[in-house]
Design a protein around this motif. Structure first.
Motif, short mmCIF file in Angstrom:
data_model
loop_
_atom_site.label_atom_id
_atom_site.label_comp_id
_atom_site.label_asym_id
_atom_site.label_seq_id
_atom_site.Cartn_x
_atom_site.Cartn_y
_atom_site.Cartn_z
N VAL A 32 25.82 121.36 86.57
CA VAL A 32 27.13 122.00 86.63
C VAL A 32 27.99 121.47 85.49
CG1 VAL A 32 29.25 122.27 87.98
CG2 VAL A 32 27.04 122.22 89.14
N LEU A 33 28.70 122.38 84.83
CA LEU A 33 29.75 122.01 83.89
C LEU A 33 31.07 122.48 84.48
CD1 LEU A 33 30.68 120.89 81.13
CD2 LEU A 33 30.36 123.22 80.20
N ASP A 34 31.98 121.53 84.72
CA ASP A 34 33.31 121.84 85.26
C ASP A 34 34.29 121.80 84.10
OD1 ASP A 34 35.66 122.14 86.69
OD2 ASP A 34 35.34 120.39 87.98
N VAL A 35 34.64 122.96 83.57
CA VAL A 35 35.51 123.08 82.40
C VAL A 35 36.97 123.06 82.85
CG1 VAL A 35 36.13 124.50 80.41
CG2 VAL A 35 33.75 124.40 81.17
N GLY A 36 37.72 122.08 82.35
CA GLY A 36 39.10 121.91 82.81
C GLY A 36 39.08 121.32 84.21
N ALA A 37 38.40 120.20 84.37
CA ALA A 37 38.13 119.61 85.68
C ALA A 37 39.37 119.10 86.41
CB ALA A 37 37.11 118.48 85.55
N GLY A 38 40.48 118.98 85.72
CA GLY A 38 41.72 118.55 86.37
C GLY A 38 41.60 117.17 86.96
N GLU A 39 41.85 117.05 88.26
CA GLU A 39 41.75 115.77 88.95
C GLU A 39 40.33 115.48 89.45
OE1 GLU A 39 44.86 115.37 91.87
OE2 GLU A 39 46.36 116.11 90.47
N GLY A 40 39.43 116.42 89.27
CA GLY A 40 38.03 116.18 89.58
C GLY A 40 37.60 116.48 91.00
N GLN A 41 38.46 117.10 91.80
CA GLN A 41 38.09 117.37 93.19
C GLN A 41 36.90 118.32 93.29
OE1 GLN A 41 40.92 118.42 91.76
NE2 GLN A 41 41.39 120.52 92.39
N ASN A 42 36.83 119.32 92.42
CA ASN A 42 35.70 120.25 92.45
C ASN A 42 34.42 119.57 91.97
OD1 ASN A 42 37.39 122.38 93.33
ND2 ASN A 42 37.97 122.81 91.23
N SER A 43 34.53 118.76 90.93
CA SER A 43 33.38 118.02 90.41
C SER A 43 32.82 117.08 91.46
CB SER A 43 33.78 117.21 89.17
OG SER A 43 34.11 118.04 88.09
N ALA A 44 33.70 116.32 92.12
CA ALA A 44 33.26 115.36 93.14
C ALA A 44 32.60 116.08 94.31
CB ALA A 44 34.44 114.51 93.61
N PHE A 45 33.18 117.19 94.74
CA PHE A 45 32.61 117.96 95.84
C PHE A 45 31.17 118.37 95.51
CE2 PHE A 45 31.59 122.19 97.52
CZ PHE A 45 31.60 121.92 98.89
N LEU A 46 30.97 118.93 94.33
CA LEU A 46 29.62 119.39 93.96
C LEU A 46 28.66 118.22 93.77
CD1 LEU A 46 30.62 122.34 91.64
CD2 LEU A 46 29.57 122.49 93.91
N ALA A 47 29.13 117.12 93.20
CA ALA A 47 28.28 115.94 93.04
C ALA A 47 27.84 115.42 94.41
CB ALA A 47 29.01 114.86 92.25
N LEU A 48 28.75 115.41 95.36
CA LEU A 48 28.41 114.97 96.71
C LEU A 48 27.41 115.89 97.39
CD1 LEU A 48 31.93 113.77 97.87
CD2 LEU A 48 29.88 112.33 97.65
N GLN A 49 27.32 117.14 96.93
CA GLN A 49 26.35 118.10 97.47
C GLN A 49 24.99 117.97 96.77
OE1 GLN A 49 27.36 119.90 100.16
NE2 GLN A 49 29.27 118.80 99.85
N GLY A 50 24.89 117.07 95.78
CA GLY A 50 23.63 116.83 95.10
C GLY A 50 23.48 117.47 93.73
N PHE A 51 24.53 118.14 93.25
CA PHE A 51 24.48 118.74 91.91
C PHE A 51 24.66 117.65 90.85
CE2 PHE A 51 25.64 122.24 94.67
CZ PHE A 51 24.96 123.32 94.14
N ASP A 52 24.10 117.88 89.67
CA ASP A 52 24.27 117.01 88.51
C ASP A 52 25.46 117.56 87.72
OD1 ASP A 52 24.05 115.43 86.25
OD2 ASP A 52 22.16 116.35 85.57
N VAL A 53 26.62 116.90 87.83
CA VAL A 53 27.89 117.45 87.35
C VAL A 53 28.37 116.75 86.08
CG1 VAL A 53 30.30 117.91 87.94
CG2 VAL A 53 28.54 118.04 89.72
N THR A 54 28.82 117.57 85.13
CA THR A 54 29.54 117.09 83.95
C THR A 54 30.94 117.67 84.01
OG1 THR A 54 27.52 117.00 82.61
CG2 THR A 54 29.63 117.05 81.43
N ALA A 55 31.94 116.79 83.99
CA ALA A 55 33.34 117.22 84.01
C ALA A 55 33.87 117.20 82.58
CB ALA A 55 34.17 116.29 84.88
#
Length: 191
Positions: A32-55
């Motif tokens: 996952v690429l989170d473009v404009g990740a802001g405070e990171g709540q969406n990135s953290a949610f997806l990482a906790l679901q097992g996705f490999d996230v780049t913010a």
């Protein structure tokens, strides 16, 4: 936390954007690429679901806060400095590219450039997940508020898995004011 890095982390109170939760209806793993990740709540949610996230965010300070948030929640997130108009050399494409509450801060001509950039870093069969504010927000002043159907039209060359326009759930601003915004959101699959 590493003793060599200092974090100014404060736990975010922002909720996960609903369309990001909807990703789980279509995918259960991937990059996952989170473009404009802001405070990171969406990135953290997806990482906790097992996705490999780049913010992706515009400053190192923002990214340090996102990294600290992820660590505090028991997960990890890769980070990169850049923005939707100036993507860093990422050396790969992603299964899912998300961009929430970003595009309405661009001018009309920049929106097309940004969507092309989002599409270009998405793998074949991958998803773009985008949420924007619309011109039904009468008192909102942004460079580009989306007209009815405009976001859908930007993805007319992809398979639309989900599309919605309407009044979003109430949320609190940094000033503590409760507001609601008219939004459009899309989950589209690259052919």
């Amino acid at each position: 936390l590493s003793s060599t890095r200092r974090y100014t982390y404060v736990m975010t109170s922002k909720p996960v954007i609903p369309v990001v939760k909807k990703i789980l209806e279509y995918r259960h793993s991937g990059t996952v690429l989170d473009v404009g990740a802001g405070e990171g709540q969406n990135s953290a949610f997806l990482a906790l679901q097992g996705f490999d996230v780049t913010a992706l965010e515009t400053t190192n300070e923002s990214l340090e806060n996102i990294e600290a948030s992820a660590i505090a929640q028991g997960t990890s997130i890769s980070t990169a400095v850049g923005n939707v108009l100036n993507l860093p050399p990422l050396k790969k494409t992603f299964d899912i590219v998300i961009c929430t509450s970003v595009l309405h801060f661009l001018t009309s001509s920049e929106v097309f450039t940004a969507v092309r950039a989002l599409k270009s870093v998405t793998k074949d069969g991958g998803l773009n997940v985008v949420s924007v504010h619309t011109d039904k927000n009468e008192n909102e002043v942004r460079p580009h508020l989306f007209s009815e159907g405009e976001l859908r039209n930007l993805y007319s060359d992809w398979k639309i898995l989900h599309y919605w326009e309407g009044l979003g759930a109430p949320f609190q601003t940094r000033a503590g004011e409760t507001v609601q915004r008219h939004r459009a959101e899309v989950i589209a699959e690259k052919p």
